[in-house]
Design an enzyme around this catalytic site. Structure first.
Site, PDB file in Angstrom:
ATOM      1  CG  HIS A  50      36.869  21.741  35.640  1.00  0.00           C
ATOM      2  ND1 HIS A  50      36.746  22.618  36.688  1.00  0.00           N
ATOM      3  CD2 HIS A  50      35.623  21.237  35.435  1.00  0.00           C
ATOM      4  CE1 HIS A  50      35.494  22.653  37.103  1.00  0.00           C
ATOM      5  NE2 HIS A  50      34.794  21.816  36.364  1.00  0.00           N
ATOM      6  CD  GLU A  52      41.713  25.048  34.659  1.00  0.00           C
ATOM      7  OE1 GLU A  52      41.453  26.265  34.673  1.00  0.00           O
ATOM      8  OE2 GLU A  52      40.800  24.178  34.593  1.00  0.00           O
ATOM      9  CB  SER A  77      39.598  32.647  36.915  1.00  0.00           C
ATOM     10  OG  SER A  77      40.036  32.641  38.240  1.00  0.00           O
ATOM     11  CB  CYS A  79      36.956  25.906  39.584  1.00  0.00           C
ATOM     12  SG  CYS A  79      37.560  24.195  39.463  1.00  0.00           S
ATOM     13  CB  CYS A  82      41.518  23.758  38.331  1.00  0.00           C
ATOM     14  SG  CYS A  82      40.374  22.700  37.380  1.00  0.00           S
TER      15      CYS A  82
END
Length: 145
Positions: A50, A52, A77, A79, A82
């Site tokens: 992801h 991040e 936002s 998950c 992350c």
């Protein structure tokens, strides 16, 4: 717009150009970007990259003291995975571009002492809304549905 969120949006756009999911992230310490990343699950055939996670990976090894001075910016936002990395490394601040198309465990992260600021950035929301409409199956795969 905040220069760091602008950098995260540029990362998200790069991910889209590469055929991936348009989510971007930057890690900032003492007013400087030390890591940049975007969702590379499709590009790398990865289960965990992801935005991040890619950003943290690209920042390299940092000390606990570094993380305690950091702010993680993400166009979406974070998950559960992350957010867990934020908690694991003690990152005290997360700045979220938008949480209308997807909302991670923001309240839980806040309950653990992390400052979470949601910008409600229209550019971030537009990127995700268009992507979800065009590639719902890929989006659902990314969020585990």
């Amino acid at each position: 717009m905040d220069e760091f969120m602008a950098a995260a949006i540029e990362e998200a756009k790069q991910g889209l150009v590469e055929g991936g999911i348009p989510i971007g992230s930057v890690l900032v310490i003492d007013g400087k970007i030390v890591g940049r990343g975007h969702n590379r699950r499709v590009q790398q055939g990865s289960s965990v990259l992801h935005a991040e996670m890619d950003c943290l990976e690209r920042a390299g090894r940092l000390t606990a003291a570094d993380y305690r001075r950091a702010t993680l910016y993400s166009t979406l936002s974070p998950c559960d995975m992350c957010s867990g990395a934020v908690l694991l490394y003690g990152i005290p601040r997360v700045v979220v571009g938008e949480n209308k198309t997807f909302r991670g465990p923001e309240e839980y992260v806040r309950s653990r002492g992390v400052q979470v600021m949601v910008m409600d950035n229209q550019a971030c929301q537009d990127l995700m809304t268009q992507f979800i409409a065009e590639k719902p199956q890929l989006w659902n795969e990314d969020i585990g549905e």
